[in-house]
Scaffold this motif. Structure first.
Motif, short mmCIF file in Angstrom:
data_model
loop_
_atom_site.label_atom_id
_atom_site.label_comp_id
_atom_site.label_asym_id
_atom_site.label_seq_id
_atom_site.Cartn_x
_atom_site.Cartn_y
_atom_site.Cartn_z
N UNK A 1 43.64 17.58 85.55
CA UNK A 1 43.71 17.53 84.09
C UNK A 1 44.78 16.49 83.72
N UNK A 2 44.72 16.01 82.47
CA UNK A 2 45.66 14.95 82.07
C UNK A 2 47.11 15.40 82.17
N UNK A 3 47.33 16.70 81.98
CA UNK A 3 48.69 17.22 82.04
C UNK A 3 49.34 17.03 83.41
N UNK A 4 48.51 16.81 84.43
CA UNK A 4 49.08 16.53 85.76
C UNK A 4 49.22 15.03 85.99
N UNK A 5 48.97 14.24 84.95
CA UNK A 5 49.07 12.77 85.08
C UNK A 5 50.04 12.18 84.06
N UNK A 6 50.00 12.68 82.81
CA UNK A 6 50.82 12.02 81.76
C UNK A 6 52.32 12.01 82.09
N UNK A 7 52.90 13.04 82.75
CA UNK A 7 54.31 12.91 83.11
C UNK A 7 54.54 11.78 84.12
N UNK A 8 53.57 11.56 85.02
CA UNK A 8 53.69 10.43 85.96
C UNK A 8 53.63 9.11 85.19
N UNK A 9 52.73 9.03 84.20
CA UNK A 9 52.66 7.81 83.38
C UNK A 9 54.00 7.57 82.68
N UNK A 10 54.62 8.67 82.24
CA UNK A 10 55.90 8.55 81.51
C UNK A 10 57.01 7.98 82.40
N UNK A 11 56.90 8.21 83.72
CA UNK A 11 57.96 7.73 84.63
C UNK A 11 57.81 6.26 84.99
N UNK A 12 56.60 5.69 84.78
CA UNK A 12 56.34 4.33 85.28
C UNK A 12 57.36 3.29 84.83
N UNK A 13 57.68 3.20 83.50
CA UNK A 13 58.64 2.14 83.11
C UNK A 13 59.99 2.27 83.78
N UNK A 14 60.50 3.51 83.90
CA UNK A 14 61.82 3.71 84.51
C UNK A 14 61.77 3.39 86.01
N UNK A 15 60.68 3.78 86.66
CA UNK A 15 60.55 3.49 88.10
C UNK A 15 60.51 1.98 88.32
N UNK A 16 59.74 1.28 87.46
CA UNK A 16 59.65 -0.19 87.60
C UNK A 16 61.02 -0.82 87.35
N UNK A 17 61.71 -0.34 86.32
CA UNK A 17 63.03 -0.90 85.99
C UNK A 17 64.01 -0.71 87.16
N UNK A 18 63.86 0.40 87.89
CA UNK A 18 64.73 0.66 89.05
C UNK A 18 64.28 -0.09 90.29
N UNK A 19 63.15 -0.79 90.19
CA UNK A 19 62.69 -1.62 91.31
C UNK A 19 61.83 -0.90 92.33
N UNK A 20 61.29 0.28 92.00
CA UNK A 20 60.42 0.97 92.95
C UNK A 20 59.06 0.30 93.00
N UNK A 21 58.49 0.22 94.18
CA UNK A 21 57.09 -0.16 94.30
C UNK A 21 56.28 1.14 94.19
N UNK A 22 55.30 1.16 93.27
CA UNK A 22 54.62 2.42 92.96
C UNK A 22 53.19 2.41 93.47
N UNK A 23 52.81 3.49 94.14
CA UNK A 23 51.44 3.67 94.62
C UNK A 23 51.00 5.06 94.18
N UNK A 24 49.71 5.21 93.85
CA UNK A 24 49.23 6.52 93.40
C UNK A 24 48.18 7.06 94.37
N UNK A 25 48.25 8.33 94.69
CA UNK A 25 47.16 8.98 95.44
C UNK A 25 46.58 10.08 94.54
N UNK A 26 45.29 9.95 94.23
CA UNK A 26 44.62 10.92 93.37
C UNK A 26 43.25 11.26 93.92
#
Ligand SMILES: CC(=O)N[C@H]1[C@@H](OP(=O)(O)OP(=O)(O)OC[C@H]2O[C@@H](n3ccc(=O)[nH]c3=O)[C@H](O)[C@@H]2O)O[C@H](CO)[C@@H](O)[C@@H]1O
Length: 352
Positions: free
Chosen positions: A11-36
Motif C-alpha cells: 500500500x502507498x503508506x509503506x512507500x510515501x515515508x520512503x519517498x519523503x526521505x529521498x531528498x535528505x538521503x541524496x543531500x547526504x550523498x547516499x546512493x539509493x536503490x529500491x527493492x519492491x
C-alpha cells in the motif's frame, strides 16, 4: 559513496515515508536503490523518482487459513532467495524497511549478508511483517511514542512519520484550479487510504446532493472506483489516486474525511487539517486503524466515527459538526506542534 537499500510496499503508506526521505538521503550523498514487489504500487511511485528499482516475488503472510497460503509460502521462499542474492551483489551499507510483505524477504536477506537494518513502524502495534522483521533490525523507528515498548528492548526510537516536504508547500489557488472549484464555498476532501475505501465512497455518494449545498467535494476514491455518472456534477471532483497535486488539494481542503491509516493521519496532524476518521473495522483488519484513531481522538486531534455506526445520516451529521468545530481541532493540532519525522529518522540513518 555509501549505498542504502530502501524497501516497503503493498500500500502507498509503506512507500510515501520512503519517498519523503529521498531528498535528505541524496543531500547526504547516499546512493539509493529500491527493492519492491513486481506489481505493487511502490514500483510506479519509485520509478517515477528515477531511483533504480529491483523487484522480487512476494507472497502475503496471512493469520488465517487460505488456499493461497501454500502458493504464497513458495513465493516468500523464492523472494528470500532472490533478495539475498541481490543484496550480496549490491553490498549496501544499510537497509531501511518501511514494512509490508515485500520487506520481509529483504530484511531476512540483509540478515544473511550481515547488512544492518533499520525498520520503521507506523502503527501503534507492529503489523505481522514488522513483527517478523524487528528482531533482525538494529533500530526500529516509530510513529507513535507508545510503540517503542512493543519492538524489542533498546531498539525502539520514537521518530514520527517522515512526511514528503512538498506537502507543506501546497497552494489553495492551484487546488481550486485543478478541481475547477470556486473560492467562496468550503471544500470537503475524502481520502480513503491509498487503495480507496468502497464503504466510505458509497456513503459519501449517497449524501452528496445534501453536502453539495454547503461544500465543494474532492474525492480520492481509489483505483477503479470512479463514479462516471457523477463525473460532470458541479462542485464534485473525483480522482483515483493523486501524486503530484496532493499538496494543493490538502491546502485547499477545509475539512477531511478519511480512514485512519497512520501516514494519512500523520499528514493531517502536521498540516493541521481538521478531519473525521472512520477507521477500518476490526472485522476487516487487525484493528490497527482503530488504535491509531483512538490515540488521535484522545489527544483532541480527530473526530472519530466507528465504521459500525456509519450511516449516510451519521456521516453527514459528523461532517457538519466537524466543520462547525474546526477551529477547536486546529488549535489542538497546533499545540501538539508535530511536523515531519524526516530529520529524526535521518539521525538514526546517519549512525551507519
Ligand atoms: C487497508 C490497510 O491495510 N491500511 C493500512 C496501510 O494504510 P494505507 O497505505 O492504505 O494508508 P496510509 O494512510 O498509511 O498511507 C496512505 C499514503 O498514501 C498517500 N496518498 C493517498 C491517496 C492519494 O491519492 N495520494 C497519496 O499520495 C497519503 O498521502 C499517505 O501518505 O498502512 C498503514 C501504515 O502501516 C496502516 O495504518 C493502515 O491500516
Amino acid at each position: 559513496m555509501k549505498r542504502i537499500v530502501l524497501t516497503g510496499g503493498g500500500t502507498a503508506g509503506h512507500v510515501t515515508p520512503n519517498l519523503a526521505l529521498l531528498p535528505a538521503l541524496k543531500a547526504d550523498g547516499w546512493e539509493i536503490v529500491y527493492i519492491g514487489s513486481e506489481t505493487g504500487i511502490e514500483k510506479k511511485l519509485i520509478e517515477a523518482e528515477g531511483i533504480p528499482y529491483y523487484s522480487i516475488p512476494t507472497g502475503k503472510l496471512r493469520r488465517y487459513l487460505s488456499r493461497q497460503n501454500i502458493s504464497d509460502m513458495f513465493k516468500v521462499v523464492k523472494g528470500v532467495k532472490e533478495a539475498g542474492k541481490l543484496l550480496k551483489e549490491l553490498k549496501p551499507d544499510l537497509v531501511f524497511s518501511k514494512g509490508g510483505f515485500v520487506a520481509v524477504p529483504v530484511v531476512l536477506g540483509a540478515k544473511k549478508n550481515k547488512i544492518p537494518v533499520i525498520v520503521h513502524e507506523s502503527d501503534i502495534t507492529p503489523g505481522l511483517a514488522n513483527k517478523i522483521a524487528a528482531p533482525f533490525a538494529r533500530t526500529v523507528c516509530t510513529t507513535f511514542p507508545e510503540t517503542v515498548k512493543y519492538v524489542g528492548k533498546g531498539k525502539g526510537v520514537h521518530t514520527g512519520t517522515p512526511i514528503r516536504a512538498e506537502l507543506f508547500r501546497g497552494s489553495r489557488e492551484k487546488g481550486l484550479e485543478l478541481c475547477q472549484f470556486t473560492a467562496d464555498k468550503p471544500v470537503l476532501m475524502l481520502m480513503g487510504g491509498s487503495l480507496g475505501a468502497v464503504k466510505l465512497n458509497d456513503c459519501l455518494r449517497e449524501i452528496l446532493p445534501h453536502l453539495l449545498e454547503e461544500f465543494q467535494v474532492v474525492h480520492l476514491c481509489g483505483k477503479g472506483h470512479l463514479d462516471q455518472e457523477k463525473a460532470d456534477w458541479p462542485g464534485y471532483r473525483q480522482f483515483e489516486y493523486v501524486s503530484d497535486g496532493l499538496a494543493d488539494l490538502f491546502a485547499m481542503a477545509d475539512v477531511l474525511i478519511s480512514r485512519a491509516g497512520s501516514n494519512s493521519i500523520s499528514e493531517f496532524l502536521a498540516l493541521k487539517k481538521p478531519h473525521l476518521l472512520i477507521p477500518l473495522s476490526a472485522k476487516a483488519s487487525r484493528g490497527d486503524q482503530i488504535l491509531n484513531a483512538r490515540s488521535f481522538e484522545k489527544q483532541g486531534f480527530s473526530m472519530v466515527l466507528p465504521e459500525e455506526d456509519m450511516t449516510p445520516e451519521t456521516m453527514e451529521q459528523s461532517v457538519r459538526q466537524l466543520y462547525a468545530d474546526r477551529e477547536k481541532y486546529i488549535r489542538a493540532m497546533e499545540q501538539a506542534g508535530q511536523t515531519s519525522g524526516v530529520e529524526a529518522v535521518m539521525a538514526q540513518i546517519r549512525k551507519f
